[in-house]
Design an enzyme around this catalytic site. Sequence first.
Site, PDB file in Angstrom:
ATOM      1  N   GLU A   7      32.080  30.829 -27.697  1.00 49.80           N
ATOM      2  CA  GLU A   7      30.731  30.528 -28.157  1.00 49.80           C
ATOM      3  C   GLU A   7      29.874  29.918 -27.050  1.00 49.80           C
ATOM      4  O   GLU A   7      28.713  30.302 -26.882  1.00 49.80           O
ATOM      5  CB  GLU A   7      30.779  29.608 -29.372  1.00 49.80           C
ATOM      6  CG  GLU A   7      31.380  30.252 -30.608  1.00 49.80           C
ATOM      7  CD  GLU A   7      30.663  31.510 -31.074  1.00 49.80           C
ATOM      8  OE1 GLU A   7      29.544  31.792 -30.609  1.00 49.80           O
ATOM      9  OE2 GLU A   7      31.249  32.227 -31.902  1.00 49.80           O
ATOM     10  N   ALA A  25      24.943  35.487 -38.018  1.00 49.20           N
ATOM     11  CA  ALA A  25      25.504  36.824 -37.850  1.00 49.20           C
ATOM     12  C   ALA A  25      26.947  36.696 -37.414  1.00 49.20           C
ATOM     13  O   ALA A  25      27.428  35.613 -37.084  1.00 49.20           O
ATOM     14  CB  ALA A  25      24.701  37.622 -36.819  1.00 49.20           C
ATOM     15  N   MET A  26      27.662  37.843 -37.382  1.00 49.90           N
ATOM     16  CA  MET A  26      29.078  37.860 -37.013  1.00 49.90           C
ATOM     17  C   MET A  26      29.362  39.073 -36.150  1.00 49.90           C
ATOM     18  O   MET A  26      28.919  40.176 -36.459  1.00 49.90           O
ATOM     19  CB  MET A  26      29.934  37.876 -38.286  1.00 49.90           C
ATOM     20  CG  MET A  26      31.416  37.915 -38.017  1.00 49.90           C
ATOM     21  SD  MET A  26      31.972  36.492 -37.032  1.00 49.90           S
ATOM     22  CE  MET A  26      33.419  37.192 -36.268  1.00 49.90           C
ATOM     23  N   GLU A  27      30.125  38.842 -35.065  1.00 47.95           N
ATOM     24  CA  GLU A  27      30.298  39.835 -34.011  1.00 47.95           C
ATOM     25  C   GLU A  27      31.437  40.805 -34.230  1.00 47.95           C
ATOM     26  O   GLU A  27      31.956  41.391 -33.271  1.00 47.95           O
ATOM     27  CB  GLU A  27      30.524  39.111 -32.678  1.00 47.95           C
ATOM     28  CG  GLU A  27      31.877  38.402 -32.529  1.00 47.95           C
ATOM     29  CD  GLU A  27      31.874  36.938 -32.921  1.00 47.95           C
ATOM     30  OE1 GLU A  27      32.788  36.204 -32.515  1.00 47.95           O
ATOM     31  OE2 GLU A  27      30.939  36.535 -33.634  1.00 47.95           O
ATOM     32  N   ASN A  28      31.869  41.042 -35.460  1.00 51.84           N
ATOM     33  CA  ASN A  28      32.986  41.941 -35.729  1.00 51.84           C
ATOM     34  C   ASN A  28      32.902  43.196 -34.861  1.00 51.84           C
ATOM     35  O   ASN A  28      31.845  43.809 -34.744  1.00 51.84           O
ATOM     36  CB  ASN A  28      32.989  42.365 -37.196  1.00 51.84           C
ATOM     37  CG  ASN A  28      32.666  41.241 -38.136  1.00 51.84           C
ATOM     38  OD1 ASN A  28      33.430  40.312 -38.281  1.00 51.84           O
ATOM     39  ND2 ASN A  28      31.500  41.310 -38.760  1.00 51.84           N
ATOM     40  N   GLU A  67      35.551  35.203 -40.058  1.00 50.01           N
ATOM     41  CA  GLU A  67      35.656  34.055 -39.163  1.00 50.01           C
ATOM     42  C   GLU A  67      35.271  32.793 -39.934  1.00 50.01           C
ATOM     43  O   GLU A  67      34.236  32.786 -40.603  1.00 50.01           O
ATOM     44  CB  GLU A  67      34.750  34.206 -37.953  1.00 50.01           C
ATOM     45  CG  GLU A  67      34.967  33.112 -36.935  1.00 50.01           C
ATOM     46  CD  GLU A  67      34.156  33.272 -35.656  1.00 50.01           C
ATOM     47  OE1 GLU A  67      34.235  32.378 -34.804  1.00 50.01           O
ATOM     48  OE2 GLU A  67      33.427  34.265 -35.514  1.00 50.01           O
ATOM     49  N   HIS A 126      29.115  39.179 -27.440  1.00 46.44           N
ATOM     50  CA  HIS A 126      30.460  38.811 -27.879  1.00 46.44           C
ATOM     51  C   HIS A 126      31.453  39.965 -27.716  1.00 46.44           C
ATOM     52  O   HIS A 126      32.671  39.725 -27.719  1.00 46.44           O
ATOM     53  CB  HIS A 126      30.447  38.384 -29.347  1.00 46.44           C
ATOM     54  CG  HIS A 126      30.365  36.908 -29.560  1.00 46.44           C
ATOM     55  ND1 HIS A 126      31.136  35.994 -28.883  1.00 46.44           N
ATOM     56  CD2 HIS A 126      29.607  36.174 -30.428  1.00 46.44           C
ATOM     57  CE1 HIS A 126      30.868  34.767 -29.305  1.00 46.44           C
ATOM     58  NE2 HIS A 126      29.945  34.845 -30.232  1.00 46.44           N
ATOM     59  N   HIS A 134      23.223  37.839 -28.675  1.00 46.21           N
ATOM     60  CA  HIS A 134      24.417  36.994 -28.748  1.00 46.21           C
ATOM     61  C   HIS A 134      25.596  37.753 -29.334  1.00 46.21           C
ATOM     62  O   HIS A 134      26.700  37.760 -28.763  1.00 46.21           O
ATOM     63  CB  HIS A 134      24.104  35.756 -29.592  1.00 46.21           C
ATOM     64  CG  HIS A 134      25.244  34.802 -29.741  1.00 46.21           C
ATOM     65  ND1 HIS A 134      25.419  33.719 -28.914  1.00 46.21           N
ATOM     66  CD2 HIS A 134      26.279  34.767 -30.625  1.00 46.21           C
ATOM     67  CE1 HIS A 134      26.510  33.058 -29.276  1.00 46.21           C
ATOM     68  NE2 HIS A 134      27.044  33.675 -30.317  1.00 46.21           N
ATOM     69  N   GLU A 135      25.381  38.390 -30.475  1.00 46.28           N
ATOM     70  CA  GLU A 135      26.493  39.087 -31.123  1.00 46.28           C
ATOM     71  C   GLU A 135      26.941  40.285 -30.303  1.00 46.28           C
ATOM     72  O   GLU A 135      28.146  40.577 -30.233  1.00 46.28           O
ATOM     73  CB  GLU A 135      26.102  39.516 -32.546  1.00 46.28           C
ATOM     74  CG  GLU A 135      25.589  38.399 -33.444  1.00 46.28           C
ATOM     75  CD  GLU A 135      26.519  37.198 -33.527  1.00 46.28           C
ATOM     76  OE1 GLU A 135      27.743  37.353 -33.335  1.00 46.28           O
ATOM     77  OE2 GLU A 135      26.026  36.086 -33.770  1.00 46.28           O
TER      78      GLU A 135
END
Length: 869
Positions: free
Chosen positions: A313, A255-258, A122, A294, A290-291
Amino acid sequence: MKDASPQTIYLADYTVPAYHVDSVHLTFQLHPTATRVTSKIAFRPNPESADRAFYLHGEHMKLISARIDGQPVDVSLTPDGLTADVPDAPFIWEAEVEIDPQSNTALEGLYLSNGMFCTQCEAEGFRRITYYPDRPDVMSVFTVRIMSDLPVLLSNGNPTDSGDGWAEWHDPWPKPAYLFALVAGDLVAHSDSFTTSEGRDVALNIYVRADDIDKCAFGMEALKASMVWDERVYGRAYDLDIFNIVAVDDFNMGAMENKGLNIFNSSAVLASPETATDANFERIEAIIAHEYFHNWTGNRITCRDWFQLCLKEGLTVFRDQQFTADTRDPAVARINDVNALRGRQFREDAGPLSHAVRPDSFVEINNFYTATIYEKGAEIIRMLMTILGEEDYYKGLTEYFDRHDGQAVTIEDFFACFGDDDPRLAGFSRWWHQSGTPHVTIEQAWQGSELTLTARQETPPSAQQQHKEALPIPLAVGLIDADGRDLTPTSVLMLNDTTQSWTIDTRTTTPAWRDTNASASDQQNSDASDAPTLSLNRGFAAPIILHADQSENDLLRLMAHDSDTFSAWEAGRTLALNTLGDMARGIKTPSDAYVDAWCLSLRSEDRAPAFRALASALPSTMDIATHLKSQGHTPDPQAIYDARETLSQQFAEAAQDSLQRLFAQHQVTQSYRPDAEQSGKRALCGRILGLITRLDGGAEAAKQHANADNMTSQLTALGCLIGTEHATKSLEAFYQQWAHERLVIDKWFGIQIGQAAPADASKVAKFLTEHEAFNVKNPNRFRATLGALAANTAGFHTAGGSGYALLADWLITLDGINPQTTARMTSAFETWAMWDSARGEKMRVEMKRILSTPNLSSDTTEMITRILG
C-alpha cells in the site's frame, strides 16, 4: 459474528504455511440465499514446514461434503474453520459448501448489492466463500466456473469458455485468495482497448448498471493513462488479455485491485460533469491509477503476511501520488498529499491509535487499513527516493520486480533490493518499525556572513514504544535573500543523529552547506532585515513536525517569494495557524501586514489559480486545535470556529474591492473539462464566491446555483448558501433535481451537515437520518451523513455532547450490520484527550456505552478498546 475477544497475532510468531496449493478450481451455482460453491484444490506438503496440521479457514457457511482424493473424509468444524487428517503427500481436496449472499450485510466475501453478486476478499473475506488457507503467502492459479442466468459473469484472469447460463475464467498468475473476485449481474460495458509496450492487445471494460453508462468515459481514459504511465516510468506492462472494472454501490472501501477484475465503489469510478465535482474526477483518476498500479506492487509481488501491508500500500500510494503530480499541477498535488497526511495520519500518530507503519501485532487486520499504513508508508518511499536519488531508486525497484516476481515478500526483502550495506540508508528501516511523528526543532545563528543551522529531533513516546531512536531525516532547505531570490539551490541535509549542525557562508560565490560541530547557542543571532531567510523542509521532504520559530517577517517573505511552491504555501499556513491560535485564545488580532499579504496572494497572477485557491483557504478547525495542543493549550472548538469566521469576514472586507473582478476574470467559459487548468480556476472562483457571500448575503451564489452547468459550480454555490436566507429553497431544489442520482444525493446529505453551524450540526444530522433517502446499510450514505458530522469538528464537539451521543447510537445500530464500517467510524472518538475534561469525559461515556453493547463485533471492540487505552 466473530468472537469479540480474539487472540492477538504477533509478527514474531510467523511460520510458513504447512501446505502449498498448486491449483484451485471453483464452481459457483449462484443463488441469492443458497449459493453452492464447489472447490477442488491441489495441496502438497511444504518441506520447509515442520508442522503438518491441516487447517482451512471458513466462516458463515454450511459444509455439504468434503473429500480427499475422491473419498469422503471426516472433518472437525469450528466457527472459524476446519481440520482433517490428510496424507503426508500431495492430495486433492474437494468440498461443497452453501452460503447466503443476501444476508451478508458485512460486505465481505460474496454478497448482493442491489441484485448484483460481488465479492470483497481483502483482507480475510475469502474464508466466507469456501474453506481455504486464507493467508497471503499461499498463492495459486485459479480456474473458476460461474453458473447463473444473469447476463454478465466475471472473475479473475482471462475468459476461457462460456455457454448458456455459465462462464469459465482462468487466471494464469499465482495469487493469494484475498485477490479472488467474482461479479455477476445485469450489467453493460463501456469498452475500449489498449496495446501494451510488449505488443499485447488488451480488452478494457468498465461494467455498470445501464443507467450509469454515460459516467464511464473519464474512468476509461484514466485507466489508459495509468497503463501508459506505468510503462514509461516504472517499465511495467500489463500481463493479461483483458482488464475489467465493475462499479458496485455497496462497498466498504474505495476499490479493490483483484487481478484483472478491479471492483470499485461506484463513487470511485462513475463521473460526468453534471454529477461529479472536480475533486471527484481527481479522486477517481487517482484511485483507478492506484488499483491498476497494484497489478505489480501488490499482485505480481504480494505480502508474505498482513504485517507487510505497508509494502504494497505505501509503495502503491507513492506511485499514484507520482502519477497525479505528473498528470496535474505537481505543487498543488503535493500540498493536497500533505494536507491529507496531516489531517489523518498525524492525528493517528499523536493519539491512542498510534502504530508503526509495520506493526508488531494486531487483533483485527481490517482495523489496520489506516493512514499510517497508506500515507505514511508512501512518505517513507518518497524519502527513500530523496535520499538515493531517482536513478538509484528506480534501479532498486527494477531489482525488486526482477528478484521477487511471483512471490509473497517482506519489507526486508524489498529494502534489500536497494543495497543492505549502502551507507546512505543506515538506520532507514526504523521508519517502518517506529511509530510516531518526529518533531524537529531548528535553531539558526549568524556570525558575520556565516549561518549555522542546528537541528534537533525527538519523537514523543507512545504506549506501544516508550523509547524512540533517532531517525535518518532528509531536510530539504534553501536560502532566499531580502528580495526573494534564491541564494542556493535546494540542498538535502541528512539529520541522522539527535542533534546535528551545518554551516554555510552566504557571501561566497557558490554557497554550500558543510557539517559542523558548532552549536547555535555559541553564535550571535543577527536581526538584520537584509539577512537571508531559511526555507525549510521544501516539498515536505520528510513527514515531520517542524519547530523553527521564524518571525512574521520571515514567513511573509517566504509566502510572497519562495521559489518552492510548497514552502510558500507552508509559510502562509503557519501564519494562519499562529494568527488563528492567538485569536481563539483571545490574545491577539491579525496584523495588518498578514492581512495585506493574504490579499496580495489572492490577487497574484504569478501563482496558478489552483495554488491561490489553496493558499487563500484557512487551516481546518482540527488543524488549529492540534496547533494549540502542541503549544500546551487546551483548544476550544467553538472559539476556534468563531476565530475562523472572524478572520474570513475580515479577509472578505479587506479584499472586497477586487473580489468581483477576480471572480469574473477566472470564470471558465469553455466546455467543461476536469483538467488541472479548468479545475484550478473553478477552485479559485469557489473560494472567492465564499468571500462574496459574506458581503452580499448569497445573491451571487444563488445566481450561480441556479445557472450552473456542472456539479462543481452548483455544489460550491450550494455550500455557500447554507446559513443564508436562500438555503432552504436551494437545498429543496437541489434534491428534487438530483433525487434519482444516488451519488449526488450523498453530496446533498454531506454538505448540509458539513457546512452547518456548530449548534445545528447534530440536529441536521439527526433530521437527515430520518429522511427517506437515508440507508444505514449503504456505506456511502452512512459516511455522507454520520461521517460528515464527525468531520464538522466544532459541530461534533459541541459542549453538550449531542454529536457524540448521536454517532454512538448509530454505530451501535450499524455494528450488527457492517462491523468493518462501524470500526472505522469509531476513529471519530480518538481525539478525546485533546479537548477539555468535560468533552473528553462525554466521549469516554459514549465509547463505554458502545463497548457494553451485547454481541459487539471484534472489529469495533478492538478499536474502542484501543482508543480508550
